[in-house]
Write a protein that holds these residues in place. Structure first.
Motif, PDB file in Angstrom:
ATOM      1  N   ALA A  24       0.835  -1.199   0.000  1.00 54.86           N
ATOM      2  CA  ALA A  24       0.000   0.000   0.000  1.00 54.86           C
ATOM      3  C   ALA A  24       0.870   1.249   0.000  1.00 54.86           C
ATOM      4  CB  ALA A  24      -0.918  -0.006   1.213  1.00 54.86           C
ATOM      5  N   GLY A  25       0.480   2.217  -0.820  1.00 55.32           N
ATOM      6  CA  GLY A  25       1.223   3.463  -0.902  1.00 55.32           C
ATOM      7  C   GLY A  25       2.222   3.502  -2.036  1.00 55.32           C
ATOM      8  N   THR A  26       2.487   2.343  -2.673  1.00 58.88           N
ATOM      9  CA  THR A  26       3.392   2.334  -3.819  1.00 58.88           C
ATOM     10  C   THR A  26       2.787   3.171  -4.948  1.00 58.88           C
ATOM     11  OG1 THR A  26       4.221   0.130  -3.278  1.00 58.88           O
ATOM     12  CG2 THR A  26       4.555   0.893  -5.535  1.00 58.88           C
ATOM     13  N   SER A  27       3.582   4.058  -5.508  1.00 55.62           N
ATOM     14  CA  SER A  27       3.073   4.917  -6.583  1.00 55.62           C
ATOM     15  C   SER A  27       3.216   4.239  -7.928  1.00 55.62           C
ATOM     16  CB  SER A  27       3.825   6.249  -6.593  1.00 55.62           C
ATOM     17  OG  SER A  27       5.212   6.032  -6.798  1.00 55.62           O
ATOM     18  N   LEU A  28       2.220   4.420  -8.776  1.00 54.24           N
ATOM     19  CA  LEU A  28       2.277   3.925 -10.141  1.00 54.24           C
ATOM     20  C   LEU A  28       3.061   4.912 -11.003  1.00 54.24           C
ATOM     21  CD1 LEU A  28       0.006   2.043  -9.087  1.00 54.24           C
ATOM     22  CD2 LEU A  28      -1.052   2.267 -11.350  1.00 54.24           C
ATOM     23  N   PRO A  29       3.621   4.454 -12.097  1.00 53.50           N
ATOM     24  CA  PRO A  29       4.271   5.388 -13.027  1.00 53.50           C
ATOM     25  C   PRO A  29       3.265   6.415 -13.542  1.00 53.50           C
ATOM     26  CG  PRO A  29       4.845   3.107 -13.547  1.00 53.50           C
ATOM     27  CD  PRO A  29       3.726   3.052 -12.544  1.00 53.50           C
ATOM     28  N   ASP A  54     -12.442   2.485  -8.702  1.00 56.03           N
ATOM     29  CA  ASP A  54     -13.783   2.087  -8.265  1.00 56.03           C
ATOM     30  C   ASP A  54     -13.750   0.771  -7.494  1.00 56.03           C
ATOM     31  OD1 ASP A  54     -14.909   4.315  -9.407  1.00 56.03           O
ATOM     32  OD2 ASP A  54     -15.532   3.300 -11.253  1.00 56.03           O
ATOM     33  N   GLU A  55     -12.801  -0.106  -7.844  1.00 51.71           N
ATOM     34  CA  GLU A  55     -12.656  -1.388  -7.152  1.00 51.71           C
ATOM     35  C   GLU A  55     -11.865  -1.258  -5.852  1.00 51.71           C
ATOM     36  OE1 GLU A  55     -10.903  -4.356  -9.631  1.00 51.71           O
ATOM     37  OE2 GLU A  55     -12.266  -3.967 -11.298  1.00 51.71           O
ATOM     38  N   CYS A  56     -11.348  -0.037  -5.570  1.00 52.23           N
ATOM     39  CA  CYS A  56     -10.542   0.243  -4.371  1.00 52.23           C
ATOM     40  C   CYS A  56      -9.165  -0.421  -4.425  1.00 52.23           C
ATOM     41  CB  CYS A  56     -11.261  -0.177  -3.082  1.00 52.23           C
ATOM     42  SG  CYS A  56     -12.833   0.647  -2.828  1.00 52.23           S
ATOM     43  N   LEU A  57      -8.733  -0.888  -5.607  1.00 52.23           N
ATOM     44  CA  LEU A  57      -7.385  -1.416  -5.726  1.00 52.23           C
ATOM     45  C   LEU A  57      -6.372  -0.276  -5.779  1.00 52.23           C
ATOM     46  CD1 LEU A  57      -5.615  -3.998  -6.188  1.00 52.23           C
ATOM     47  CD2 LEU A  57      -5.709  -3.414  -8.619  1.00 52.23           C
ATOM     48  N   LEU A  58      -6.780   0.834  -6.426  1.00 52.43           N
ATOM     49  CA  LEU A  58      -5.932   2.013  -6.542  1.00 52.43           C
ATOM     50  C   LEU A  58      -6.636   3.218  -5.933  1.00 52.43           C
ATOM     51  CD1 LEU A  58      -4.767   1.698 -10.284  1.00 52.43           C
ATOM     52  CD2 LEU A  58      -3.598   0.831  -8.242  1.00 52.43           C
ATOM     53  N   THR A  59      -5.849   4.213  -5.557  1.00 51.15           N
ATOM     54  CA  THR A  59      -6.398   5.494  -5.117  1.00 51.15           C
ATOM     55  C   THR A  59      -5.690   6.604  -5.878  1.00 51.15           C
ATOM     56  OG1 THR A  59      -4.790   5.747  -3.312  1.00 51.15           O
ATOM     57  CG2 THR A  59      -6.867   4.659  -2.790  1.00 51.15           C
ATOM     58  N   ARG A  60      -6.402   7.704  -6.057  1.00 49.87           N
ATOM     59  CA  ARG A  60      -5.818   8.862  -6.731  1.00 49.87           C
ATOM     60  C   ARG A  60      -5.804  10.040  -5.772  1.00 49.87           C
ATOM     61  NH1 ARG A  60      -8.049   8.997 -12.986  1.00 49.87           N
ATOM     62  NH2 ARG A  60      -6.010   8.641 -13.932  1.00 49.87           N
ATOM     63  N   THR A  66      -1.215   8.326  -8.708  1.00 48.86           N
ATOM     64  CA  THR A  66      -2.023   7.151  -8.421  1.00 48.86           C
ATOM     65  C   THR A  66      -1.212   6.182  -7.584  1.00 48.86           C
ATOM     66  OG1 THR A  66      -3.138   7.435 -10.550  1.00 48.86           O
ATOM     67  CG2 THR A  66      -3.382   5.298  -9.465  1.00 48.86           C
ATOM     68  N   PHE A  67      -1.863   5.586  -6.561  1.00 57.71           N
ATOM     69  CA  PHE A  67      -1.165   4.729  -5.610  1.00 57.71           C
ATOM     70  C   PHE A  67      -1.934   3.439  -5.378  1.00 57.71           C
ATOM     71  CE2 PHE A  67      -0.332   9.154  -4.749  1.00 57.71           C
ATOM     72  CZ  PHE A  67       1.032   9.215  -4.557  1.00 57.71           C
ATOM     73  N   HIS A  77     -11.401   9.044  -0.151  1.00 52.73           N
ATOM     74  CA  HIS A  77     -10.531   9.669   0.841  1.00 52.73           C
ATOM     75  C   HIS A  77      -9.252   8.853   0.997  1.00 52.73           C
ATOM     76  CE1 HIS A  77     -13.489  12.629   2.068  1.00 52.73           C
ATOM     77  NE2 HIS A  77     -14.378  11.678   2.033  1.00 52.73           N
ATOM     78  N   PRO A  78      -8.400   8.829  -0.050  1.00 52.27           N
ATOM     79  CA  PRO A  78      -7.168   8.059   0.037  1.00 52.27           C
ATOM     80  C   PRO A  78      -6.241   8.655   1.084  1.00 52.27           C
ATOM     81  CG  PRO A  78      -7.126   9.486  -1.882  1.00 52.27           C
ATOM     82  CD  PRO A  78      -8.513   9.561  -1.312  1.00 52.27           C
ATOM     83  N   PRO A  79      -5.399   7.813   1.707  1.00 53.38           N
ATOM     84  CA  PRO A  79      -4.481   8.341   2.711  1.00 53.38           C
ATOM     85  C   PRO A  79      -3.436   9.247   2.079  1.00 53.38           C
ATOM     86  CG  PRO A  79      -3.936   6.074   2.186  1.00 53.38           C
ATOM     87  CD  PRO A  79      -5.234   6.374   1.495  1.00 53.38           C
ATOM     88  N   GLU A  80      -2.990  10.259   2.818  1.00 55.33           N
ATOM     89  CA  GLU A  80      -1.871  11.057   2.357  1.00 55.33           C
ATOM     90  C   GLU A  80      -0.613  10.197   2.450  1.00 55.33           C
ATOM     91  OE1 GLU A  80      -2.195  13.995   1.037  1.00 55.33           O
ATOM     92  OE2 GLU A  80      -4.330  14.081   1.486  1.00 55.33           O
ATOM     93  N   ILE A  81       0.258  10.296   1.453  1.00 49.45           N
ATOM     94  CA  ILE A  81       1.466   9.495   1.413  1.00 49.45           C
ATOM     95  C   ILE A  81       2.633  10.312   1.964  1.00 49.45           C
ATOM     96  CG2 ILE A  81       3.017   8.153  -0.045  1.00 49.45           C
ATOM     97  CD1 ILE A  81       0.162   7.062   0.074  1.00 49.45           C
TER      98      ILE A  81
END
Length: 242
Positions: A24-29, A54-60, A66-67, A77-81
């Protein structure tokens, strides 16, 4: 009759395969890099990512990228990284432009609460650095950092409108955070803070206070951050890169 998966669905499956199992928290390219990786258009990438959000696999996070989601985190409400390499490295690593305006950089009188958080005597002076950080030209947050003036006096020789504080701490002083102790609360901003953030005075915003530690569990830096975005989450995730 078997129906072939649409292009965005194939990309969605590939992103799930390549990134879904990362912590969790890993950023996508960046979107541009994902386009090159999967050889598709930006429209296709965006459609695939929207489905995975929408599936909650990723957050923006607006303006931040995107993380990979923390399990059970609401996509709205994604967590702040909080990245141990620093905000500048976190953002520029995704191809996102970050600029800083230095508001204060100097020696201040130690306050008892800060001195205690840093393991210093109340009489010891502190070095303080205040900056407004913008992402892609939009104000993102106001941050204040404190550290021992005796140990980190060389910080005064740097221009943090162009340099990364964490990069200087790591390269010149050998300090990279290994973990942090934090608290977060929603508070009214002061008139001065509102002016710097470009918002209304007395508006409520997320305010975090984090004490960063080295390997030997010695506190080295305290940082207060006030976010400009009303939607900033009171949850946040510390990512150690070391």
């Amino acid at each position: 009759m078997m129906v072939a998966a649409k292009k965005y669905q194939r990309v969605q499956q590939a992103i799930r395969r390549d990134y879904g199992q990362l912590r969790a928290g890993t950023s996508l390219p960046s979107e541009a890099e994902l386009c090159r990786q999967y050889e598709v258009s930006r429209v296709t990438i965006r459609r695939a990512i929207e489905e995975l959000v929408d599936e909650c696999l990723l957050t923006r996070q607006h303006g931040r990228g995107t993380f990979v989601s923390a399990q059970g985190t609401s996509p709205t409400h994604p967590p702040e990284i909080v990245d141990s390499q620093g905000f500048y490295a976190q953002m520029t690593g995704q191809g996102i432009k970050v600029t800083s305006k230095v508001l204060f950089q100097g020696i201040t009188t130690s306050l008892s609460g800060l001195a205690n958080s840093l393991g210093l005597s109340p009489q010891e002076p502190l070095l303080r650095l205040d900056r407004v950080r913008s992402v892609e030209g939009r104000i993102d947050h106001l941050t204040r950092s404190w550290m021992s003036a005796r140990k980190y006096r060389g910080i005064l020789d740097h221009n943090f409108a162009r340099e990364s504080l964490q990069a200087v701490l790591s390269e010149e002083f050998g300090f990279t955070p290994r973990w942090g102790r934090a608290n977060a609360q929603l508070t009214d901003v002061t008139r001065e803070e509102a002016e710097h953030l470009g918002i209304q005075a007395a508006d409520t915003r997320l305010r975090t206070f984090i004490t960063f530690y080295a390997d030997n569990e010695t506190p080295e830096v305290c940082t207060e951050t006030i976010y400009a975005d009303k939607q900033a989450s009171p949850q946040f995730l510390f990512i150690s890169r070391s």
